[in-house]
Structure formats: C-alpha cells, structure tokens
Motif scaffolding. Structure first.
Motif, PDB file in Angstrom:
ATOM      1  N   SER A   1      52.240  17.098  11.700  1.00 63.14           N
ATOM      2  CA  SER A   1      51.881  18.445  12.148  1.00 63.14           C
ATOM      3  C   SER A   1      50.813  18.390  13.237  1.00 63.14           C
ATOM      4  O   SER A   1      50.037  17.438  13.330  1.00 63.14           O
ATOM      5  N   ASP A   2      50.782  19.428  14.057  1.00 61.92           N
ATOM      6  CA  ASP A   2      49.769  19.552  15.111  1.00 61.92           C
ATOM      7  C   ASP A   2      49.136  20.931  14.985  1.00 61.92           C
ATOM      8  O   ASP A   2      49.786  21.948  15.228  1.00 61.92           O
ATOM      9  N   PHE A   3      47.850  20.956  14.596  1.00 64.01           N
ATOM     10  CA  PHE A   3      47.147  22.211  14.365  1.00 64.01           C
ATOM     11  C   PHE A   3      46.104  22.495  15.451  1.00 64.01           C
ATOM     12  O   PHE A   3      45.215  23.319  15.266  1.00 64.01           O
ATOM     13  N   SER A   4      46.194  21.807  16.590  1.00 71.89           N
ATOM     14  CA  SER A   4      45.164  21.923  17.619  1.00 71.89           C
ATOM     15  C   SER A   4      45.176  23.279  18.317  1.00 71.89           C
ATOM     16  O   SER A   4      44.163  23.715  18.854  1.00 71.89           O
ATOM     17  N   SER A   5      46.314  23.959  18.327  1.00 73.46           N
ATOM     18  CA  SER A   5      46.422  25.267  18.974  1.00 73.46           C
ATOM     19  C   SER A   5      46.419  26.370  17.927  1.00 73.46           C
ATOM     20  O   SER A   5      47.002  26.222  16.853  1.00 73.46           O
ATOM     21  N   PHE A   6      45.761  27.482  18.258  1.00 76.41           N
ATOM     22  CA  PHE A   6      45.766  28.626  17.348  1.00 76.41           C
ATOM     23  C   PHE A   6      47.062  29.411  17.478  1.00 76.41           C
ATOM     24  O   PHE A   6      47.603  29.915  16.496  1.00 76.41           O
ATOM     25  N   GLU A   7      47.570  29.520  18.698  1.00 73.27           N
ATOM     26  CA  GLU A   7      48.747  30.341  18.967  1.00 73.27           C
ATOM     27  C   GLU A   7      50.048  29.662  18.566  1.00 73.27           C
ATOM     28  O   GLU A   7      51.000  30.332  18.158  1.00 73.27           O
ATOM     29  N   THR A   8      50.116  28.343  18.701  1.00 70.30           N
ATOM     30  CA  THR A   8      51.347  27.605  18.423  1.00 70.30           C
ATOM     31  C   THR A   8      51.063  26.473  17.447  1.00 70.30           C
ATOM     32  O   THR A   8      50.130  25.698  17.648  1.00 70.30           O
ATOM     33  N   VAL A   9      51.868  26.383  16.396  1.00 71.70           N
ATOM     34  CA  VAL A   9      51.684  25.354  15.378  1.00 71.70           C
ATOM     35  C   VAL A   9      52.953  24.516  15.272  1.00 71.70           C
ATOM     36  O   VAL A   9      54.058  25.060  15.172  1.00 71.70           O
ATOM     37  N   ALA A  10      52.801  23.196  15.315  1.00 72.11           N
ATOM     38  CA  ALA A  10      53.908  22.284  15.028  1.00 72.11           C
ATOM     39  C   ALA A  10      53.736  21.849  13.578  1.00 72.11           C
ATOM     40  O   ALA A  10      52.749  21.187  13.235  1.00 72.11           O
ATOM     41  N   TYR A  11      54.672  22.232  12.723  1.00 74.36           N
ATOM     42  CA  TYR A  11      54.515  22.038  11.282  1.00 74.36           C
ATOM     43  C   TYR A  11      55.594  21.115  10.738  1.00 74.36           C
ATOM     44  O   TYR A  11      56.789  21.349  10.934  1.00 74.36           O
ATOM     45  N   ALA A  12      55.163  20.049  10.051  1.00 74.23           N
ATOM     46  CA  ALA A  12      56.097  19.108   9.435  1.00 74.23           C
ATOM     47  C   ALA A  12      56.519  19.618   8.065  1.00 74.23           C
ATOM     48  O   ALA A  12      55.699  20.123   7.291  1.00 74.23           O
ATOM     49  N   GLY A  13      57.797  19.468   7.754  1.00 80.48           N
ATOM     50  CA  GLY A  13      58.346  20.004   6.520  1.00 80.48           C
ATOM     51  C   GLY A  13      58.010  19.193   5.279  1.00 80.48           C
ATOM     52  O   GLY A  13      57.177  18.288   5.290  1.00 80.48           O
ATOM     53  N   ALA A  14      58.702  19.523   4.189  1.00 78.74           N
ATOM     54  CA  ALA A  14      58.443  18.917   2.881  1.00 78.74           C
ATOM     55  C   ALA A  14      59.379  17.744   2.627  1.00 78.74           C
ATOM     56  O   ALA A  14      60.434  17.614   3.240  1.00 78.74           O
ATOM     57  N   GLY A  15      58.981  16.887   1.670  1.00 78.80           N
ATOM     58  CA  GLY A  15      59.825  15.767   1.271  1.00 78.80           C
ATOM     59  C   GLY A  15      59.484  14.494   2.021  1.00 78.80           C
ATOM     60  O   GLY A  15      58.568  14.450   2.847  1.00 78.80           O
ATOM     61  N   GLY A  16      60.240  13.432   1.710  1.00 73.98           N
ATOM     62  CA  GLY A  16      60.031  12.161   2.382  1.00 73.98           C
ATOM     63  C   GLY A  16      58.894  11.336   1.810  1.00 73.98           C
ATOM     64  O   GLY A  16      58.474  10.356   2.421  1.00 73.98           O
ATOM     65  N   ARG A  17      58.397  11.730   0.621  1.00 74.28           N
ATOM     66  CA  ARG A  17      57.303  10.993  -0.014  1.00 74.28           C
ATOM     67  C   ARG A  17      57.690  10.630  -1.440  1.00 74.28           C
ATOM     68  O   ARG A  17      58.499  11.312  -2.063  1.00 74.28           O
ATOM     69  N   ASN A  18      57.086   9.578  -1.960  1.00 70.96           N
ATOM     70  CA  ASN A  18      57.397   9.134  -3.312  1.00 70.96           C
ATOM     71  C   ASN A  18      56.836  10.096  -4.346  1.00 70.96           C
ATOM     72  O   ASN A  18      55.871  10.823  -4.084  1.00 70.96           O
ATOM     73  N   ARG A  19      57.450  10.113  -5.509  1.00 66.95           N
ATOM     74  CA  ARG A  19      57.016  10.998  -6.588  1.00 66.95           C
ATOM     75  C   ARG A  19      55.534  10.779  -6.897  1.00 66.95           C
ATOM     76  O   ARG A  19      55.067   9.643  -7.012  1.00 66.95           O
ATOM     77  N   GLY A  20      54.804  11.862  -7.029  1.00 67.98           N
ATOM     78  CA  GLY A  20      53.385  11.779  -7.337  1.00 67.98           C
ATOM     79  C   GLY A  20      52.492  11.810  -6.112  1.00 67.98           C
ATOM     80  O   GLY A  20      51.285  12.022  -6.234  1.00 67.98           O
ATOM     81  N   GLN A  21      53.081  11.603  -4.923  1.00 63.51           N
ATOM     82  CA  GLN A  21      52.282  11.656  -3.702  1.00 63.51           C
ATOM     83  C   GLN A  21      52.202  13.091  -3.200  1.00 63.51           C
ATOM     84  O   GLN A  21      53.180  13.836  -3.266  1.00 63.51           O
ATOM     85  N   ASN A  22      51.026  13.473  -2.692  1.00 63.28           N
ATOM     86  CA  ASN A  22      50.907  14.817  -2.147  1.00 63.28           C
ATOM     87  C   ASN A  22      51.259  14.827  -0.665  1.00 63.28           C
ATOM     88  O   ASN A  22      51.609  13.801  -0.085  1.00 63.28           O
ATOM     89  N   ARG A  23      51.120  15.990  -0.039  1.00 57.86           N
ATOM     90  CA  ARG A  23      51.582  16.149   1.340  1.00 57.86           C
ATOM     91  C   ARG A  23      50.698  15.429   2.360  1.00 57.86           C
ATOM     92  O   ARG A  23      51.061  15.323   3.526  1.00 57.86           O
TER      93      ARG A  23
END
Length: 228
Positions: free
Chosen positions: A90-112
C-alpha cells in the motif's frame, strides 16, 4: 432468558442513541456518509492504541476491533476502511489518492503487517467487496489512525481514528509486487469532492476518468450493478 433480555435492552438503547436502525442494522451498514458523523470526526481522541476502534464499533460507525475493512455480507461492496498499519504494498503518502493492497497471501496467524507469502486472489471476500465498489461506483468511508505510515497519520495531531470522508474505488487489478513478484490485489481509492448526496455519481466520474471509458476498471470483469 436474562441474557436475552439484557441483549434486547442493549439494542433498544443503541436504537434510541441512533447507533442502530429500527430494523436492527448498525447505522454504518450503508454506503456513503453516516448521519451524525461529520468529516474530521475523531474517535478515541488522545489515545494511540485501540480506544477509537472500540468507539467506532460500539457506536455502529465501523464494526469490529481488528479488521480494517467492513464489508457487506452480500458481497455488494465495502462500507468503510480503516487505514492504520503498513499492509505491504500500500501507498499512503497522498491524502487524495490511496493505493491499497488487498487481503490474503499470508500464512494462518499472521496479521496484515506481515510480508506477503503467496499469491492473493479474488476469492477473498474482502477483495471481492472492494472490486464490487469499483464496478458499481459505491463509495467507501475512509478512516485514518495513529499507526498509519506517512504524513496523514493522527499520531501528530492527538491520536485517535479520524474519519476523512468518502473515497471512490477507481481501479481494481491484480498485479505482481515485491521481490517475489507475488500476485497482489491492488485498489486505487480517490477522495470524492462531495461528502453527501452525490457521492455515488462522483465515484463513477472518478472511475471513468481513471479508466478513460467509464466502464469496469482494468482487471475487473462481470456485470456492473445499476443499484445506488
């Protein structure tokens, strides 16, 4: 019976406070602004942990204390999104535009915040919901917290979780990211000009400008809903 009576009394109190609707739904189970919550409202002001998450949940603005996305169980879209941690690409450097990475792709028990371990997919309920926002033009309420990386965190302004208005999902695509080139569901969110009334039309205009067609964004397939 005592537990049921207590739960019923609690629900009545929540309805009287305006946190729940007459049909039992939370006030935040809708697309667009929530009555009584202005842009700039801070939940849990002065706190740098989870007080704001509890306040948002208890007042029906954003349910849940951990999950960053609150989405419609029907799959029609995501109602609100809490930005409070670095979740990989994800890229949160801009207030107006956000690049957001989705869910999944991590092992069970791992957080985002953990590094992505394998490919994400559109099978995730979260990813499907955000893609639906892109398809149908429904806006997402965006909240920023004290642990958000970048200049728009609440860490330097008293903490808490700040409601920053409505964003349209203008792009939903599967791209390869990171050193392992893993498949990642990436979403582009663009802040809308209005905070009420025409938010759906604003979202559609933003999406059309981003794609040049006004149709489904790259990587998004399927019929577009006509519902608003």
């Amino acid at each position: 019976e005592d537990d049921r009576a207590e739960l019923a009394a609690q629900r009545r109190a929540q309805q009287q406070s305006g946190y729940r609707l007459a049909d039992g739904r939370w006030r935040g189970e809708r697309y667009g602004p929530v009555r009584g919550v202005a842009v700039g409202t801070v939940f849990g002001a002065g706190d740098y942990q989870r007080k704001g998450r509890f306040e948002m949940s208890e007042t029906g603005f954003h349910a849940g204390h951990v999950q960053p996305e609150w989405h419609d169980p029907s799959g029609a879209g995501c109602w609100s999104l809490v930005l409070n941690n670095d979740n990989g690409q994800s890229d949160f450097s801009s207030f107006e535009t956000v690049a957001y990475a989705g869910a999944g792709g991590r092992n069970r028990g791992q957080n985002r915040t953990a590094a992505q371990s394998y490919d994400q997919s559109w099978d995730s309920a979260v990813n499907r919901a955000l893609r639906a926002n892109c398809e149908n033009g429904r806006p997402v309420r965006v909240v920023r917290g004290p642990k958000l990386p970048g200049p728009h965190s609440t860490a330097t302004s008293g903490g808490g979780f700040r409601y920053d208005g409505l964003y349209g999902v203008t792009k939903a695509e599967m791209v390869r990211t990171g050193p392992k080139h893993l498949q990642t569901c990436m979403f582009t969110l663009q802040r809308l000009e209005s905070s009420c009334g025409d938010e759906v039309e604003d979202a559609k205009k933003k999406r059309g400008a981003a794609t040049g067609t006004g149709r489904d964004a790259p990587g998004v397939r399927g019929k577009r809903s006509r519902k608003r």
